[in-house]
Scaffold this motif. Sequence first.
Motif, PDB file in Angstrom:
ATOM      1  N   LEU A  52       0.808  -1.217   0.000  1.00  0.00           N
ATOM      2  CA  LEU A  52       0.000   0.000   0.000  1.00  0.00           C
ATOM      3  C   LEU A  52       0.842   1.267   0.000  1.00  0.00           C
ATOM      4  O   LEU A  52       0.310   2.369  -0.081  1.00  0.00           O
ATOM      5  CB  LEU A  52      -0.935   0.001   1.211  1.00  0.00           C
ATOM      6  CG  LEU A  52      -1.968  -1.139   1.222  1.00  0.00           C
ATOM      7  CD1 LEU A  52      -2.866  -1.007   2.438  1.00  0.00           C
ATOM      8  CD2 LEU A  52      -2.794  -1.120  -0.043  1.00  0.00           C
ATOM      9  N   PHE A  53       2.151   1.153   0.120  1.00  0.00           N
ATOM     10  CA  PHE A  53       2.973   2.357   0.126  1.00  0.00           C
ATOM     11  C   PHE A  53       3.213   2.882  -1.283  1.00  0.00           C
ATOM     12  O   PHE A  53       3.724   3.972  -1.462  1.00  0.00           O
ATOM     13  CB  PHE A  53       4.316   2.098   0.829  1.00  0.00           C
ATOM     14  CG  PHE A  53       4.154   1.877   2.301  1.00  0.00           C
ATOM     15  CD1 PHE A  53       3.681   2.921   3.113  1.00  0.00           C
ATOM     16  CD2 PHE A  53       4.447   0.662   2.887  1.00  0.00           C
ATOM     17  CE1 PHE A  53       3.527   2.718   4.485  1.00  0.00           C
ATOM     18  CE2 PHE A  53       4.290   0.478   4.246  1.00  0.00           C
ATOM     19  CZ  PHE A  53       3.833   1.498   5.062  1.00  0.00           C
ATOM     20  N   ASP A  54       2.886   2.031  -2.317  1.00  0.00           N
ATOM     21  CA  ASP A  54       2.973   2.535  -3.682  1.00  0.00           C
ATOM     22  C   ASP A  54       1.874   3.566  -3.876  1.00  0.00           C
ATOM     23  O   ASP A  54       0.714   3.332  -3.528  1.00  0.00           O
ATOM     24  CB  ASP A  54       2.787   1.402  -4.694  1.00  0.00           C
ATOM     25  CG  ASP A  54       3.994   0.478  -4.712  1.00  0.00           C
ATOM     26  OD1 ASP A  54       5.049   0.886  -4.206  1.00  0.00           O
ATOM     27  OD2 ASP A  54       3.854  -0.657  -5.239  1.00  0.00           O
ATOM     28  N   SER A  55       2.206   4.712  -4.404  1.00  0.00           N
ATOM     29  CA  SER A  55       1.205   5.774  -4.557  1.00  0.00           C
ATOM     30  C   SER A  55       1.310   6.354  -5.961  1.00  0.00           C
ATOM     31  O   SER A  55       2.381   6.850  -6.353  1.00  0.00           O
ATOM     32  CB  SER A  55       1.429   6.875  -3.518  1.00  0.00           C
ATOM     33  OG  SER A  55       0.426   7.863  -3.645  1.00  0.00           O
ATOM     34  N   PRO A  56       0.274   6.364  -6.757  1.00  0.00           N
ATOM     35  CA  PRO A  56      -0.977   5.644  -6.454  1.00  0.00           C
ATOM     36  C   PRO A  56      -0.813   4.147  -6.711  1.00  0.00           C
ATOM     37  O   PRO A  56       0.146   3.734  -7.337  1.00  0.00           O
ATOM     38  CB  PRO A  56      -1.958   6.267  -7.432  1.00  0.00           C
ATOM     39  CG  PRO A  56      -1.115   6.598  -8.630  1.00  0.00           C
ATOM     40  CD  PRO A  56       0.219   7.026  -8.088  1.00  0.00           C
ATOM     41  N   LEU A  57      -1.774   3.344  -6.273  1.00  0.00           N
ATOM     42  CA  LEU A  57      -1.717   1.897  -6.502  1.00  0.00           C
ATOM     43  C   LEU A  57      -2.103   1.597  -7.956  1.00  0.00           C
ATOM     44  O   LEU A  57      -3.247   1.828  -8.356  1.00  0.00           O
ATOM     45  CB  LEU A  57      -2.679   1.175  -5.559  1.00  0.00           C
ATOM     46  CG  LEU A  57      -2.290   1.178  -4.088  1.00  0.00           C
ATOM     47  CD1 LEU A  57      -3.400   0.545  -3.269  1.00  0.00           C
ATOM     48  CD2 LEU A  57      -0.992   0.441  -3.869  1.00  0.00           C
ATOM     49  N   LYS A  58      -1.140   1.129  -8.740  1.00  0.00           N
ATOM     50  CA  LYS A  58      -1.420   0.768 -10.139  1.00  0.00           C
ATOM     51  C   LYS A  58      -0.735  -0.567 -10.442  1.00  0.00           C
ATOM     52  O   LYS A  58       0.479  -0.623 -10.612  1.00  0.00           O
ATOM     53  CB  LYS A  58      -0.908   1.846 -11.091  1.00  0.00           C
ATOM     54  CG  LYS A  58      -1.686   3.150 -11.004  1.00  0.00           C
ATOM     55  CD  LYS A  58      -1.171   4.151 -12.020  1.00  0.00           C
ATOM     56  CE  LYS A  58      -1.952   5.453 -11.940  1.00  0.00           C
ATOM     57  NZ  LYS A  58      -1.443   6.453 -12.922  1.00  0.00           N
ATOM     58  N   TYR A  59      -1.547  -1.610 -10.473  1.00  0.00           N
ATOM     59  CA  TYR A  59      -1.016  -2.949 -10.737  1.00  0.00           C
ATOM     60  C   TYR A  59      -1.850  -3.644 -11.821  1.00  0.00           C
ATOM     61  O   TYR A  59      -3.016  -3.294 -12.055  1.00  0.00           O
ATOM     62  CB  TYR A  59      -1.055  -3.823  -9.476  1.00  0.00           C
ATOM     63  CG  TYR A  59      -0.142  -3.354  -8.375  1.00  0.00           C
ATOM     64  CD1 TYR A  59       1.197  -3.722  -8.381  1.00  0.00           C
ATOM     65  CD2 TYR A  59      -0.627  -2.564  -7.331  1.00  0.00           C
ATOM     66  CE1 TYR A  59       2.036  -3.294  -7.355  1.00  0.00           C
ATOM     67  CE2 TYR A  59       0.202  -2.137  -6.321  1.00  0.00           C
ATOM     68  CZ  TYR A  59       1.538  -2.502  -6.336  1.00  0.00           C
ATOM     69  OH  TYR A  59       2.364  -2.092  -5.341  1.00  0.00           O
ATOM     70  N   GLU A  60      -1.228  -4.635 -12.445  1.00  0.00           N
ATOM     71  CA  GLU A  60      -1.948  -5.554 -13.338  1.00  0.00           C
ATOM     72  C   GLU A  60      -1.774  -6.972 -12.812  1.00  0.00           C
ATOM     73  O   GLU A  60      -0.672  -7.361 -12.407  1.00  0.00           O
ATOM     74  CB  GLU A  60      -1.394  -5.501 -14.766  1.00  0.00           C
ATOM     75  CG  GLU A  60      -1.888  -4.322 -15.564  1.00  0.00           C
ATOM     76  CD  GLU A  60      -1.421  -4.371 -17.007  1.00  0.00           C
ATOM     77  OE1 GLU A  60      -1.944  -3.593 -17.812  1.00  0.00           O
ATOM     78  OE2 GLU A  60      -0.525  -5.201 -17.323  1.00  0.00           O
ATOM     79  N   LEU A  61      -2.861  -7.708 -12.830  1.00  0.00           N
ATOM     80  CA  LEU A  61      -2.827  -9.108 -12.411  1.00  0.00           C
ATOM     81  C   LEU A  61      -3.125  -9.978 -13.635  1.00  0.00           C
ATOM     82  O   LEU A  61      -4.193  -9.851 -14.238  1.00  0.00           O
ATOM     83  CB  LEU A  61      -3.863  -9.367 -11.311  1.00  0.00           C
ATOM     84  CG  LEU A  61      -4.017 -10.833 -10.875  1.00  0.00           C
ATOM     85  CD1 LEU A  61      -2.722 -11.369 -10.271  1.00  0.00           C
ATOM     86  CD2 LEU A  61      -5.171 -10.974  -9.891  1.00  0.00           C
ATOM     87  N   GLU A  62      -2.160 -10.818 -14.006  1.00  0.00           N
ATOM     88  CA  GLU A  62      -2.365 -11.746 -15.127  1.00  0.00           C
ATOM     89  C   GLU A  62      -2.758 -13.106 -14.568  1.00  0.00           C
ATOM     90  O   GLU A  62      -2.068 -13.672 -13.712  1.00  0.00           O
ATOM     91  CB  GLU A  62      -1.090 -11.880 -15.965  1.00  0.00           C
ATOM     92  CG  GLU A  62      -0.732 -10.615 -16.714  1.00  0.00           C
ATOM     93  CD  GLU A  62       0.493 -10.799 -17.596  1.00  0.00           C
ATOM     94  OE1 GLU A  62       1.053 -11.926 -17.618  1.00  0.00           O
ATOM     95  OE2 GLU A  62       0.895  -9.825 -18.255  1.00  0.00           O
ATOM     96  N   ILE A  63      -3.889 -13.605 -15.057  1.00  0.00           N
ATOM     97  CA  ILE A  63      -4.397 -14.909 -14.618  1.00  0.00           C
ATOM     98  C   ILE A  63      -4.322 -15.864 -15.813  1.00  0.00           C
ATOM     99  O   ILE A  63      -4.832 -15.553 -16.895  1.00  0.00           O
ATOM    100  CB  ILE A  63      -5.857 -14.810 -14.132  1.00  0.00           C
ATOM    101  CG1 ILE A  63      -5.990 -13.737 -13.050  1.00  0.00           C
ATOM    102  CG2 ILE A  63      -6.350 -16.154 -13.625  1.00  0.00           C
ATOM    103  CD1 ILE A  63      -7.419 -13.482 -12.629  1.00  0.00           C
ATOM    104  N   SER A  64      -3.693 -17.015 -15.612  1.00  0.00           N
ATOM    105  CA  SER A  64      -3.601 -18.007 -16.699  1.00  0.00           C
ATOM    106  C   SER A  64      -3.765 -19.410 -16.134  1.00  0.00           C
ATOM    107  O   SER A  64      -3.425 -19.674 -14.982  1.00  0.00           O
ATOM    108  CB  SER A  64      -2.265 -17.888 -17.437  1.00  0.00           C
ATOM    109  OG  SER A  64      -1.189 -18.145 -16.557  1.00  0.00           O
ATOM    110  N   ALA A  65      -4.300 -20.287 -16.963  1.00  0.00           N
ATOM    111  CA  ALA A  65      -4.471 -21.696 -16.597  1.00  0.00           C
ATOM    112  C   ALA A  65      -4.470 -22.518 -17.882  1.00  0.00           C
ATOM    113  O   ALA A  65      -4.918 -22.043 -18.938  1.00  0.00           O
ATOM    114  CB  ALA A  65      -5.763 -21.914 -15.817  1.00  0.00           C
ATOM    115  N   LYS A  66      -3.966 -23.716 -17.801  1.00  0.00           N
ATOM    116  CA  LYS A  66      -3.879 -24.579 -18.974  1.00  0.00           C
ATOM    117  C   LYS A  66      -5.272 -24.848 -19.538  1.00  0.00           C
ATOM    118  O   LYS A  66      -6.195 -25.233 -18.822  1.00  0.00           O
ATOM    119  CB  LYS A  66      -3.210 -25.907 -18.603  1.00  0.00           C
ATOM    120  CG  LYS A  66      -2.971 -26.817 -19.798  1.00  0.00           C
ATOM    121  CD  LYS A  66      -2.268 -28.098 -19.381  1.00  0.00           C
ATOM    122  CE  LYS A  66      -2.034 -28.999 -20.586  1.00  0.00           C
ATOM    123  NZ  LYS A  66      -1.363 -30.271 -20.198  1.00  0.00           N
TER     124      LYS A  66
END
Length: 396
Positions: A52-66
């Motif tokens: 939470l110390f990253d300002s502003p919070l900007k992330y990407e979540l990659e979801i993968s499955a076979k």
Amino acid sequence: MEKAVGVIRVNAIDAESKKNVKKVNYIVKNIDTEELQKYLAISTEGIVYLNLFDSPLKYELEISAKGYEPQTIKLDSSSLDRVLNYMLTPVKKASVVIPVVAQDQLTKDLIPVFEVVSTNLKLTETKPYKVLLVDGDEIDVEIAAKEYQTYAKHFVVTDTLLNLSKLIIPLERKSYTFLLKSWEDQELTEHIQASYKVFDLETNTMLPLAFQGLFPMVELYPSKEYSIHVVANGYEPVITRFAPLNFIKNKQFSIDFILKKKKVIAKAEPNLVIQSKEFGVIEKGRAITLLNLYFDQSSPVLRKESFQELDSLVNLLRDNPSLKLEIRGHTDNVGDFNLNLKLSQDRCQSVIGYLVTKGIQADRLKAVGRGPLDPVVPNSTEENKKKNRRVEFIRQ
């Protein structure tokens, strides 16, 4: 005190079955720096911990499955302390529906009646069978048919299978039926009634025979070798080694034997001497000259004047069916030795040719050309030379 870590729970759900997807991979990446946030902990249950110390919070979540299309999700402060459900779409797999066909492994003939006993094949139709093949699927193919070994094999469906027009399953037959036949001639027109014995060379046991009309039948295995014994009255017996594999591949299910007649040994005449009106006493080893035999000059061609003498010889041979003769030809010493030798041989053959046309068997006659080797008188005068030019017959 302000929290240093935010928590997000992510559920990956199959978009078609609506069930949770297992074995999901999660990767968090900082949008600004495009660096992977390796220090962020992601549990196997799909719980994401964000700094939470990253300002502003900007992330990407990659979801993968076979087997699923990958998803990319943007995360920010609004995502904190929530449960996020994301639908994963299954990857569209190549598939094909093709018929299942069974064929003889050796003859390549189709087997009309068989059973698919596999438990995990996706059959769309039965009898005739059709199967759905999906790229990447693992299948167990098990096929059974009467008189054949059961076929069982594990496959992974790949492009090779998907490009087939039909799924051909080769079945190994346990044994094949052969007909046993015996003949007098190569053209297989004169059948001979014979008896047969077939032995398995591996076990040294005699196999049972069945019958189909005139011809006995025997069941033979393609991987074995056999000994076949053939016996028929009046013919030489046959014993042969037989391997059926190539016969089966060529779809030849008749084993044909050409039998040779036994040689008949003629009994000796009770009297050693044969009496003939035209030729007198005919004893073994005695040469008798054919006096009225005429040929063209320096030629083996018989003249018509010779036929009466030769017909007398025909009658002699007919009256004495066990009589065998050597026809012996002679010349004088005029001219080339080798040419005279050949001329005497050819004239003997002409005599034999005439006798054969009258029904005398050729194996009762033998031609021997002696050329000038055996004169009866010296070749000193024309009269003597004429006496030396002669054809004789000798009882064998």
